[in-house]
Design a protein around this motif. Sequence first.
Motif, short mmCIF file in Angstrom:
data_model
loop_
_atom_site.label_atom_id
_atom_site.label_comp_id
_atom_site.label_asym_id
_atom_site.label_seq_id
_atom_site.Cartn_x
_atom_site.Cartn_y
_atom_site.Cartn_z
N PRO A 7 0.81 -1.22 0.00
CA PRO A 7 0.00 0.00 0.00
C PRO A 7 0.84 1.27 0.00
CG PRO A 7 0.06 -0.92 2.20
CD PRO A 7 0.78 -1.90 1.31
N LEU A 8 1.63 1.42 -1.05
CA LEU A 8 2.47 2.61 -1.21
C LEU A 8 2.34 3.09 -2.66
CD1 LEU A 8 5.65 1.27 0.61
CD2 LEU A 8 4.12 3.04 1.49
N CYS A 9 1.98 4.35 -2.85
CA CYS A 9 1.80 4.89 -4.19
C CYS A 9 2.32 6.33 -4.23
CB CYS A 9 0.32 4.86 -4.57
SG CYS A 9 -0.01 5.47 -6.23
N TRP A 10 3.08 6.64 -5.30
CA TRP A 10 3.66 7.99 -5.46
C TRP A 10 4.43 8.37 -4.19
CZ3 TRP A 10 -1.77 10.09 -7.09
CH2 TRP A 10 -2.14 9.50 -8.30
N ASP A 11 5.15 7.42 -3.65
CA ASP A 11 5.79 7.59 -2.35
C ASP A 11 7.14 8.28 -2.50
OD1 ASP A 11 6.60 7.44 0.25
OD2 ASP A 11 6.98 5.30 0.26
N ARG A 12 7.20 9.53 -2.12
CA ARG A 12 8.44 10.30 -2.15
C ARG A 12 8.83 10.78 -0.75
NH1 ARG A 12 5.93 10.64 -6.87
NH2 ARG A 12 7.18 10.72 -8.79
N SER A 13 8.25 10.15 0.25
CA SER A 13 8.51 10.56 1.62
C SER A 13 9.89 10.09 2.07
CB SER A 13 7.43 10.00 2.56
OG SER A 13 7.30 8.60 2.39
N VAL A 14 10.50 10.86 2.96
CA VAL A 14 11.83 10.54 3.51
C VAL A 14 11.78 10.73 5.02
CG1 VAL A 14 13.06 11.16 1.39
CG2 VAL A 14 12.60 12.92 3.12
N GLY A 15 12.85 10.32 5.68
CA GLY A 15 12.93 10.49 7.12
C GLY A 15 12.59 9.21 7.87
N TRP A 50 12.71 4.66 -6.55
CA TRP A 50 13.42 3.70 -5.70
C TRP A 50 14.33 4.48 -4.75
CZ3 TRP A 50 12.85 -1.53 -5.33
CH2 TRP A 50 13.79 -2.22 -4.53
N THR A 51 14.29 4.12 -3.48
CA THR A 51 15.11 4.76 -2.45
C THR A 51 15.83 3.70 -1.64
OG1 THR A 51 13.35 4.74 -0.78
CG2 THR A 51 13.43 6.65 -2.28
N PRO A 52 16.84 4.09 -0.86
CA PRO A 52 17.51 3.10 0.01
C PRO A 52 16.57 2.39 0.97
CG PRO A 52 18.83 5.10 -0.16
CD PRO A 52 17.52 5.40 -0.84
N THR A 53 15.45 3.03 1.32
CA THR A 53 14.48 2.38 2.20
C THR A 53 13.95 1.10 1.57
OG1 THR A 53 13.81 4.45 3.27
CG2 THR A 53 12.23 2.63 3.32
N PHE A 54 13.66 1.14 0.27
CA PHE A 54 13.15 -0.06 -0.40
C PHE A 54 14.22 -1.15 -0.44
CE2 PHE A 54 10.27 3.17 -2.30
CZ PHE A 54 9.08 2.62 -1.87
N GLY A 78 13.78 3.97 -11.39
CA GLY A 78 15.01 3.37 -10.87
C GLY A 78 14.96 1.87 -10.74
N GLN A 79 14.16 1.20 -11.58
CA GLN A 79 14.10 -0.26 -11.52
C GLN A 79 15.41 -0.86 -12.03
OE1 GLN A 79 10.36 -2.06 -13.02
NE2 GLN A 79 9.65 0.03 -13.37
N THR A 80 15.99 -1.77 -11.25
CA THR A 80 17.18 -2.50 -11.68
C THR A 80 16.93 -3.99 -11.50
OG1 THR A 80 18.15 -2.28 -9.46
CG2 THR A 80 18.75 -0.61 -11.10
N MET A 81 17.28 -4.75 -12.52
CA MET A 81 16.99 -6.18 -12.52
C MET A 81 18.12 -6.97 -11.87
SD MET A 81 14.01 -6.31 -13.80
CE MET A 81 13.68 -4.67 -13.13
N ARG A 82 17.73 -8.04 -11.19
CA ARG A 82 18.71 -8.84 -10.46
C ARG A 82 19.72 -9.48 -11.40
NH1 ARG A 82 16.64 -12.98 -5.95
NH2 ARG A 82 15.62 -13.93 -7.76
N VAL A 83 19.29 -9.85 -12.61
CA VAL A 83 20.23 -10.46 -13.56
C VAL A 83 21.28 -9.47 -14.03
CG1 VAL A 83 18.55 -12.15 -14.38
CG2 VAL A 83 18.71 -9.92 -15.52
#
Length: 222
Positions: A7-15, A50-54, A78-83
């Motif tokens: 349940p996270l959308c347009w999430d640009r929150s920090v802190g 994508w942020t360090p929190t994710f 900022g999607q990066t694939m594991r492969v």
Amino acid sequence: FIELEMPLCWDRSVGDDAFYYTIQVHSEAVHFNRHHPSVIAWSLANESPWTPTFTTSLNSVIKRIDSSRPFMFDGGQGQTMRVEGGQLDIQTVHYPGLKYDFENAPQSYPISFGEFAHLNCYNHRELLTDEGIRVNWAMGTQRMIEHVLESTVLAACYWAGIDDQFWMPALPDGSRHLVGYGPWCVVSLYKLPQLVYPFLALSFAKLPCVMSRGVIDNFRRM
């Protein structure tokens, strides 16, 4: 199948508050749904950067609860694939359009159109005047579905299943207010189903479905 999205959308929150909230909702969603047989993938958020929190939540929380399903970040930046040394298993694209280059889509990881079309719900005056406008909408979405079925794209999803609008409790004077954004549902308590379903069905009307051993071929991509 179900792609279960947090349940996270347009999430640009920090802190700190944002960090602990993300950890909380991720862990609760995975704990609650991890044994559901129809959940085949986890999406960490919708249309967010994508942020360090994710990164922390994925590696230190979610994967410790369930690492058996693939991960995606539906429509996010900022999607990066594991492969390729990243974090995710499935790349998601929102609203690619009919000019999407299917022939040159990446082959080293799956791609899903997490949102490819809104339901036709915005041009209210035109729809009241001519319901047939929805037929033109269905013709366009049908073309996209046909392209997807002929390609390696994993799925194409409508936006959305339910409204993002909610009636608030009645005020002392008896009045009620509708809050939220987006009357874009297929399933709703406030709309007559027949206004939506026939035109949604037109999108799939000409698609081949072959029964084999009790399974409908191509169903997984619809």
